[in-house]
Design a protein around this motif. Structure first.
Motif, PDB file in Angstrom:
ATOM      1  N   GLY A 191      -6.038   4.979   5.125  1.00 30.52           N
ATOM      2  CA  GLY A 191      -5.705   4.299   3.888  1.00 30.52           C
ATOM      3  C   GLY A 191      -5.254   2.871   4.080  1.00 30.52           C
TER       4      GLY A 191
ATOM      5  N   GLN B  72       0.827  -1.194   0.000  1.00 31.50           N
ATOM      6  CA  GLN B  72       0.000   0.000   0.000  1.00 31.50           C
ATOM      7  C   GLN B  72       0.867   1.252   0.000  1.00 31.50           C
ATOM      8  OE1 GLN B  72      -2.449  -1.880   3.289  1.00 31.50           O
ATOM      9  NE2 GLN B  72      -3.972  -0.512   2.376  1.00 31.50           N
TER      10      GLN B  72
ATOM     11  N   VAL C 264      -5.048   6.546  -1.554  1.00 32.32           N
ATOM     12  CA  VAL C 264      -4.516   5.189  -1.693  1.00 32.32           C
ATOM     13  C   VAL C 264      -3.521   5.043  -2.835  1.00 32.32           C
ATOM     14  CG1 VAL C 264      -6.467   4.037  -0.590  1.00 32.32           C
ATOM     15  CG2 VAL C 264      -6.560   4.535  -3.045  1.00 32.32           C
TER      16      VAL C 264
END
Length: 264
Positions: free
Chosen positions: A177, A147, A218
């Motif tokens: 996120g 991520q 994101v």
């Protein structure tokens, strides 16, 4: 939207011994990359070989889905593994998959942590460093799926590796996120049309609505290539992947592999 391209990946090959998996061919037909379990949370030599052969036959990318040594917990429990041991565990798993990929006529082209290791490395410097060190030892050219703006993201950059920004089609997000824990009642997004629309929105905006009502970033600005994951054990995974693929296509988003792989 620019020239962004998308890979659709799935965690796959997650059986073990008599606890086999169902027919994974329909899902494999919808994705461009397969995160193959390497034996620590799931997967055994028969499954590794068969899953690599399925991926090779479709020309899709093969990724090492590495985990804690946790068959009983399916890799979804945090284990405080000493960094040197975790490095060796990850090297071992990548190496096992590389052997079966070679037999199948393909290669391992990226690495992704599974379950609790994935979530922990987003915050835990020691475990993030273990993943980065292991990849650097095996092949520093292998991208690592993670991520954006997490500890692992920055650790990979600092180590000279290539972090590949990944978002989740079938999982909900916190306002930081990060992924909502699976214990949360809204952890999964299982409606295929809603999941597909949200996936396209993430590509367009780089953000997603969080479960608390906020908005989470994101994706990095200008990200050219995005990895999107749908879990094989999510209800309706095949339809989620298919509808996402179709909607991305209607929005002129090209589908690609990760580190190589046919996507037609």
């Amino acid at each position: 939207m620019g020239t962004r391209t998308v890979s659709i990946n799935t965690d796959i090959g997650e059986g073990f011994g008599v606890w086999g998996v169902g027919d994974e061919a329909p899902l494999m037909d919808q994705v461009t990359a397969a995160n193959i379990a390497c034996g620590f949370h799931a997967g055994d030599p028969d499954i590794l070989r068969r899953t690599c052969e399925m991926a090779a036959a479709r020309g899709i990318s093969v990724g090492a889905q590495v985990s804690y040594r946790d068959l009983a917990g399916f890799g979804r429990r945090f284990i405080d593994v000493p960094t040197p041991t975790l490095v060796n565990d990850i090297v071992y798993q990548i190496g096992a998959l590389q052997a079966f990929a070679r037999i199948a006529g393909t290669v391992v082209s990226y690495v992704k942590a599974h379950g609790a290791l994935y979530n922990t490395a987003a915050r835990h410097p020691g475990q993030a460093h273990a993943i980065a060190e292991a990849i650097g030892l095996v092949d520093p050219d292998l991208p690592v799926l993670c991520q954006y703006d997490t500890v692992l993201w920055h650790t990979a950059l600092d180590a000279g590796l290539t972090p590949q920004a990944e978002v989740f089609i079938d999982r909900s997000y916190t306002d930081e996120g990060l992924l909502v824990p699976r214990s949360h009642p809204d952890a999964l997004v299982v409606d295929p049309s809603a999941a597909a629309k949200r996936a396209v929105d993430m590509v367009v905006t780089g953000s997603v609505d969080a479960v608390d009502g906020g908005t989470a970033t994101v994706l990095p600005d200008g990200a050219a290539t995005i990895a999107m994951c749908v879990h094989s054990d999510t209800p309706g995974a095949v339809d989620i992947a298919r509808q996402t693929r179709e909607l991305l296509g209607r929005n002129d988003v090209a589908l690609v592999g990760i580190g190589g792989g046919r996507h037609d």
